[in-house]
Design a protein around this motif. Structure first.
Motif, PDB file in Angstrom:
ATOM      1  N   GLN A  12       0.830  -1.210   0.000  1.00 64.11           N
ATOM      2  CA  GLN A  12       0.000   0.000   0.000  1.00 64.11           C
ATOM      3  C   GLN A  12       0.863   1.258   0.000  1.00 64.11           C
ATOM      4  O   GLN A  12       0.573   2.220  -0.718  1.00 64.11           O
ATOM      5  N   ILE A  13       1.915   1.236   0.811  1.00 69.87           N
ATOM      6  CA  ILE A  13       2.839   2.376   0.848  1.00 69.87           C
ATOM      7  C   ILE A  13       3.458   2.577  -0.537  1.00 69.87           C
ATOM      8  O   ILE A  13       3.578   3.707  -1.020  1.00 69.87           O
ATOM      9  N   GLY A  14       3.828   1.476  -1.186  1.00 69.13           N
ATOM     10  CA  GLY A  14       4.396   1.566  -2.531  1.00 69.13           C
ATOM     11  C   GLY A  14       3.437   2.194  -3.520  1.00 69.13           C
ATOM     12  O   GLY A  14       3.830   3.041  -4.339  1.00 69.13           O
ATOM     13  N   MET A  15       2.174   1.797  -3.471  1.00 69.45           N
ATOM     14  CA  MET A  15       1.181   2.371  -4.380  1.00 69.45           C
ATOM     15  C   MET A  15       1.031   3.878  -4.149  1.00 69.45           C
ATOM     16  O   MET A  15       0.991   4.653  -5.111  1.00 69.45           O
ATOM     17  N   VAL A  16       0.971   4.274  -2.885  1.00 67.44           N
ATOM     18  CA  VAL A  16       0.849   5.705  -2.573  1.00 67.44           C
ATOM     19  C   VAL A  16       2.097   6.447  -3.049  1.00 67.44           C
ATOM     20  O   VAL A  16       2.004   7.545  -3.609  1.00 67.44           O
ATOM     21  N   ILE A  39       1.113  -3.479 -21.464  1.00 65.69           N
ATOM     22  CA  ILE A  39       2.000  -4.265 -20.600  1.00 65.69           C
ATOM     23  C   ILE A  39       1.670  -3.971 -19.140  1.00 65.69           C
ATOM     24  O   ILE A  39       1.602  -4.867 -18.305  1.00 65.69           O
ATOM     25  N   GLY A  40       1.458  -2.696 -18.832  1.00 67.55           N
ATOM     26  CA  GLY A  40       1.084  -2.304 -17.471  1.00 67.55           C
ATOM     27  C   GLY A  40      -0.227  -2.939 -17.039  1.00 67.55           C
ATOM     28  O   GLY A  40      -0.359  -3.447 -15.924  1.00 67.55           O
ATOM     29  N   VAL A  41      -1.214  -2.911 -17.925  1.00 63.71           N
ATOM     30  CA  VAL A  41      -2.518  -3.529 -17.629  1.00 63.71           C
ATOM     31  C   VAL A  41      -2.336  -5.018 -17.351  1.00 63.71           C
ATOM     32  O   VAL A  41      -2.844  -5.545 -16.349  1.00 63.71           O
ATOM     33  N   LEU A  42      -1.617  -5.694 -18.228  1.00 62.09           N
ATOM     34  CA  LEU A  42      -1.408  -7.131 -18.082  1.00 62.09           C
ATOM     35  C   LEU A  42      -0.700  -7.457 -16.767  1.00 62.09           C
ATOM     36  O   LEU A  42      -1.117  -8.358 -16.032  1.00 62.09           O
ATOM     37  N   LEU A  43       0.370  -6.714 -16.457  1.00 62.98           N
ATOM     38  CA  LEU A  43       1.095  -6.955 -15.208  1.00 62.98           C
ATOM     39  C   LEU A  43       0.223  -6.694 -13.981  1.00 62.98           C
ATOM     40  O   LEU A  43       0.227  -7.494 -13.038  1.00 62.98           O
ATOM     41  N   ALA A  44      -0.501  -5.590 -13.984  1.00 64.24           N
ATOM     42  CA  ALA A  44      -1.315  -5.240 -12.816  1.00 64.24           C
ATOM     43  C   ALA A  44      -2.426  -6.264 -12.585  1.00 64.24           C
ATOM     44  O   ALA A  44      -2.634  -6.719 -11.450  1.00 64.24           O
ATOM     45  N   ILE A  45      -3.114  -6.652 -13.638  1.00 68.77           N
ATOM     46  CA  ILE A  45      -4.206  -7.618 -13.490  1.00 68.77           C
ATOM     47  C   ILE A  45      -3.662  -8.985 -13.099  1.00 68.77           C
ATOM     48  O   ILE A  45      -4.176  -9.638 -12.183  1.00 68.77           O
ATOM     49  N   THR A  46      -2.626  -9.429 -13.785  1.00 71.55           N
ATOM     50  CA  THR A  46      -2.028 -10.731 -13.473  1.00 71.55           C
ATOM     51  C   THR A  46      -1.512 -10.748 -12.042  1.00 71.55           C
ATOM     52  O   THR A  46      -1.717 -11.720 -11.302  1.00 71.55           O
ATOM     53  N   ALA A  93       4.288  -7.323  -9.275  1.00 74.05           N
ATOM     54  CA  ALA A  93       3.719  -7.144 -10.613  1.00 74.05           C
ATOM     55  C   ALA A  93       2.704  -6.012 -10.644  1.00 74.05           C
ATOM     56  O   ALA A  93       2.668  -5.219 -11.593  1.00 74.05           O
ATOM     57  N   VAL A  94       1.878  -5.902  -9.603  1.00 74.64           N
ATOM     58  CA  VAL A  94       0.894  -4.807  -9.547  1.00 74.64           C
ATOM     59  C   VAL A  94       1.609  -3.462  -9.467  1.00 74.64           C
ATOM     60  O   VAL A  94       1.255  -2.511 -10.180  1.00 74.64           O
ATOM     61  N   LEU A  95       2.632  -3.368  -8.615  1.00 72.18           N
ATOM     62  CA  LEU A  95       3.377  -2.110  -8.505  1.00 72.18           C
ATOM     63  C   LEU A  95       4.045  -1.747  -9.832  1.00 72.18           C
ATOM     64  O   LEU A  95       3.973  -0.596 -10.281  1.00 72.18           O
ATOM     65  N   THR A  96       4.682  -2.719 -10.457  1.00 68.64           N
ATOM     66  CA  THR A  96       5.353  -2.466 -11.731  1.00 68.64           C
ATOM     67  C   THR A  96       4.337  -2.097 -12.810  1.00 68.64           C
ATOM     68  O   THR A  96       4.541  -1.145 -13.574  1.00 68.64           O
TER      69      THR A  96
END
Length: 149
Positions: A12-16, A39-46, A93-96
């Motif tokens: 959560q801290i990373g996302m903020v 690529i971002g969509v795929l990484l975040a969802i996966t 993967a979500v952060l990236t």
């Protein structure tokens, strides 16, 4: 302090931080375009699917998910047959993916920081407890299954 900063909180801290750094550094949090966006969509969802799936496996096995408490069961099937740490992999993967969606260079640094902290702090701690708790069974699992991928 380490027992209060559980991995989901670090995530959560990373996302903020990804959003905040973009705003503070003058980059507007606008979605990237073209292949970087997808690529971002795929990484975040996966990543989200992997994280939730790993947590679900722990829940179904009724084993402890708290990093700093003794594990109840050695989970080696499903996602854990591919990675010893699928939930950390999913968070990373979500952060990236989020950093890529936003076109955020600083966000990629935050994602890399999460991986380093998870690998050097949380995972090493967990591996020690797993080895103490499950002995030869954990060692056999460790030998056949990679830490990340």
């Amino acid at each position: 302090m380490e027992q209060k900063l559980l991995p989901p909180r670090l995530f959560q801290i990373g996302m903020v931080l990804i959003v905040t750094l973009d705003v503070v550094l003058g980059e507007r949090p606008i979605l990237a375009s073209g292949p970087v966006f997808w690529i971002g969509v795929l990484l975040a969802i996966t990543g989200a699917i992997i994280t939730v799936g790993g947590a679900g496996q722990f829940s179904r096995r009724e084993t402890n998910i708290n990093t700093f408490l003794k594990p109840d069961h050695l989970v080696t099937d499903g996602l854990f047959a591919w990675s010893r740490n699928p939930m950390y992999l999913g968070f990373a993967a979500v952060l990236t993916g989020t950093a890529l969606l936003m076109g955020s260079g600083p966000g990629l640094i935050v994602a890399a920081g999460f991986v380093m902290i998870a690998d050097r702090w949380y995972i090493r701690f967990e591996e020690q407890i797993m080895a103490e708790t499950f002995g030869a069974a954990y060692e056999a699992y460790r030998q056949k299954t990679r830490r990340w991928l």
